[in-house]
Design a protein around this motif. Sequence first.
Motif, mmCIF file in Angstrom:
data_model
loop_
_atom_site.group_PDB
_atom_site.id
_atom_site.type_symbol
_atom_site.label_atom_id
_atom_site.label_comp_id
_atom_site.label_asym_id
_atom_site.label_seq_id
_atom_site.Cartn_x
_atom_site.Cartn_y
_atom_site.Cartn_z
ATOM 1 N N ARG A 1 0.895 -1.175 0.003
ATOM 2 C CA ARG A 1 -0.159 0.004 -0.164
ATOM 3 C C ARG A 1 0.830 1.262 -0.281
ATOM 4 N N GLU A 2 1.894 1.252 0.953
ATOM 5 C CA GLU A 2 2.705 2.431 0.700
ATOM 6 C C GLU A 2 3.566 2.633 -0.576
ATOM 7 N N ARG A 3 3.760 1.572 -1.194
ATOM 8 C CA ARG A 3 4.490 1.548 -2.515
ATOM 9 C C ARG A 3 3.395 1.987 -3.581
ATOM 10 N N GLY A 4 2.057 2.090 -3.272
ATOM 11 C CA GLY A 4 1.020 2.427 -4.333
ATOM 12 C C GLY A 4 0.632 1.482 -5.098
ATOM 13 N N ARG A 5 0.451 0.403 -4.518
ATOM 14 C CA ARG A 5 -0.134 -1.135 -4.994
ATOM 15 C C ARG A 5 -1.035 -1.509 -4.079
ATOM 16 N N SER A 6 -2.192 -1.609 -4.465
ATOM 17 C CA SER A 6 -3.403 -2.109 -3.915
ATOM 18 C C SER A 6 -3.680 -3.724 -3.846
ATOM 19 N N VAL A 7 -4.023 -3.949 -2.621
ATOM 20 C CA VAL A 7 -4.492 -5.517 -2.488
ATOM 21 C C VAL A 7 -5.918 -5.631 -2.621
ATOM 22 N N PRO A 8 -6.589 -6.307 -3.495
ATOM 23 C CA PRO A 8 -6.176 -7.295 -4.529
ATOM 24 C C PRO A 8 -6.053 -6.855 -5.907
ATOM 25 N N GLU A 9 -6.462 -5.566 -6.136
ATOM 26 C CA GLU A 9 -6.398 -5.171 -7.444
ATOM 27 C C GLU A 9 -5.048 -5.316 -8.289
ATOM 28 N N ASP A 10 -3.860 -4.992 -7.526
ATOM 29 C CA ASP A 10 -2.616 -5.031 -8.058
ATOM 30 C C ASP A 10 -1.869 -6.536 -7.639
ATOM 31 N N VAL A 11 -2.027 -6.730 -6.527
ATOM 32 C CA VAL A 11 -1.568 -8.166 -6.163
ATOM 33 C C VAL A 11 -2.365 -8.740 -4.900
ATOM 34 N N SER A 12 -2.694 -9.955 -5.433
ATOM 35 C CA SER A 12 -3.565 -10.799 -4.298
ATOM 36 C C SER A 12 -2.447 -11.669 -3.307
ATOM 37 N N ILE A 13 -2.989 -11.702 -2.095
ATOM 38 C CA ILE A 13 -2.478 -12.196 -1.109
ATOM 39 C C ILE A 13 -3.098 -13.408 -0.339
ATOM 40 N N VAL A 14 -2.406 -14.316 -0.424
ATOM 41 C CA VAL A 14 -3.246 -15.575 0.535
ATOM 42 C C VAL A 14 -2.113 -15.732 1.761
ATOM 43 N N SER A 15 -2.403 -16.180 2.781
ATOM 44 C CA SER A 15 -1.668 -16.708 3.794
ATOM 45 C C SER A 15 -2.083 -18.010 4.690
ATOM 46 N N VAL A 16 -1.465 -18.209 5.727
ATOM 47 C CA VAL A 16 -1.615 -19.335 6.500
ATOM 48 C C VAL A 16 -1.844 -18.890 8.011
ATOM 49 N N ASP A 17 -2.867 -19.397 8.611
ATOM 50 C CA ASP A 17 -3.227 -19.286 10.209
ATOM 51 C C ASP A 17 -4.697 -18.981 10.333
ATOM 52 N N ASP A 18 -5.236 -18.150 9.694
ATOM 53 C CA ASP A 18 -6.494 -17.638 10.098
ATOM 54 C C ASP A 18 -6.694 -17.273 11.445
ATOM 55 N N ILE A 19 -5.686 -16.371 11.968
ATOM 56 C CA ILE A 19 -5.961 -15.915 13.388
ATOM 57 C C ILE A 19 -7.095 -14.846 13.540
ATOM 58 N N ALA A 20 -7.523 -14.480 14.688
ATOM 59 C CA ALA A 20 -8.714 -13.403 14.829
ATOM 60 C C ALA A 20 -8.730 -12.395 13.964
ATOM 61 N N LEU A 21 -7.407 -11.795 13.958
ATOM 62 C CA LEU A 21 -7.180 -10.447 13.249
ATOM 63 C C LEU A 21 -7.383 -10.348 11.825
ATOM 64 N N ALA A 22 -7.251 -11.797 10.919
ATOM 65 C CA ALA A 22 -7.103 -11.978 9.497
ATOM 66 C C ALA A 22 -8.706 -11.557 9.151
ATOM 67 N N ALA A 23 -9.603 -11.616 9.828
ATOM 68 C CA ALA A 23 -10.993 -11.280 9.132
ATOM 69 C C ALA A 23 -11.184 -9.741 9.191
ATOM 70 N N TYR A 24 -10.279 -9.149 10.174
ATOM 71 C CA TYR A 24 -10.544 -7.658 10.201
ATOM 72 C C TYR A 24 -9.368 -6.741 9.571
ATOM 73 N N CYS A 25 -8.572 -7.465 8.691
ATOM 74 C CA CYS A 25 -7.447 -6.714 8.292
ATOM 75 C C CYS A 25 -8.043 -6.078 7.058
ATOM 76 N N SER A 26 -7.383 -5.058 6.414
ATOM 77 C CA SER A 26 -7.872 -4.189 5.207
ATOM 78 C C SER A 26 -6.908 -4.430 4.268
ATOM 79 N N PRO A 27 -7.319 -5.176 3.168
ATOM 80 C CA PRO A 27 -8.735 -5.813 3.022
ATOM 81 C C PRO A 27 -8.858 -7.338 4.028
ATOM 82 N N PRO A 28 -9.992 -7.863 4.127
ATOM 83 C CA PRO A 28 -9.977 -9.071 4.949
ATOM 84 C C PRO A 28 -9.007 -9.924 4.154
ATOM 85 N N LEU A 29 -8.255 -10.803 5.063
ATOM 86 C CA LEU A 29 -7.470 -11.755 4.729
ATOM 87 C C LEU A 29 -7.874 -13.137 4.229
#
Length: 337
Positions: free
Chosen positions: A264-292
Motif C-alpha cells: 500500500r505504501e508503494r502505491g500497489r493495492s490489494v487485491p487489485e494489483d497484488v493478491s495475497i493469501v496466507s496461513v493461520d486464520d488468526i482472529a485479526l485476519a478477518a479484520y485486516c484491510s482488506p480481510p485476509l
Amino acid sequence: MTQSTARPRQPSMADVARTAGVSAQTVSRALRGSPNVNSETRRRVLAAVEQLGYRFNSAARALSSGRSHTIGLVLLASGGYYSRSAVTAGVEAAAGEAGYAVNIATISALDTGLMERALSKLADQGVDGFVIAVPLISVTRKMEEITHDIPTVTLDGSRTADARVLGIDQQEAGRVATQHLLDLGHRQVWHISGPDEWIEARQRRQGWQECLAAAGIEAPPVLEGDWSPDSGYQQGQIIAMIPEVTAAFVASDEMAFGVIRALRERGRSVPEDVSIVSVDDIALAAYCSPPLTTVRQDFYRYGAAAVDLLLRGDDAGVDLAAASLSVRASTAPPRSR
C-alpha cells in the motif's frame, strides 16, 4: 564457637542416581515402575533410596504412582504471539476440565539442547504427559529417551518416535493456497516463507513448489521472513518493486499484514494489483484491510485436542487435518494487461 544449626541437605534424585550408578532419568523410570527398567537396575535404585533416606517430594511420589495430574507444555518464545497464546489457552482449558494442572516450559530458540533441558525439567516435576508446540526438525537421542515413557503429543513438529502428531497437513496448506491463486488466473505466484529451520515453513514452501511445478510454472526465488509483521513488511517492499508480481503466498497471517502495508505504501493495492493469501486464520485476519484470505489453523482446538489425546492414551501416530481455505477479499483475478 557457635554451633551451626543449618539443616543438612536432603538427598536428591541426582544423589540416588550417582549412588545407584544410573542416570536421573533411569531413577525416574524405576520409581514410576516403567517396564523398560530391568529388575537389577530397579533393585539398585531402591537400595540407593533406602541407603540415602531419599524422601519422595510431590513430584517423586507422582513419578512413583504415575499420576501427578499435571501436563507439561513446551513452547517457543518466538514465532507468533497469537498462535502461541491460543495453543496455551486450549491446553489449559482442556486440562482444567479434566482436573489437570499445566506446567509450562518456554525455550528461547530452536535448539535441541534447550529442548532437552525443558523436557528434563518437566519430567523431574512428574508430569503425566507432554504437549510439545516447538517445530524442531532434528530430534536427539535424549529427547527420544525422555518421551519414550511419558505420553507425548506434538503440534506440527518435534516428531519423536513415540509421539502423537496433531495439526494440519502443512504441505497441503501450501498447495491449497497456491492453487487458489492459480485458479483465479494468476500466471505466477511468489512466496514469502517462514524461517528455514521450521518444519512448517519447509513444508509450506514444498507445497507451493509442487503446485507450481504441476502447473508447469518455474518457481521464482523464495523470500524468507521470520514470522513477524516487520519481516513481512521488509519482503513486501521487495515484491512491491517488481511490477510483474500479481500474487503472493505468504507463510503466515502476521507476515501478510506487513506485506499488505508495504504494498500500500508503494502505491500497489490489494487485491487489485497484488493478491495475497496466507496461513493461520488468526482472529485479526478477518479484520485486516482488506480481510485476509488464509488457510485456517485452529490453534485453540489443537491445544485442547492434544490434551484429549494424552488422556485417552492413544498410540503414536500422525493425525493431520485437511487444509481449509477461508476465502476473503485479499484475493481476486489479476487485472487484464
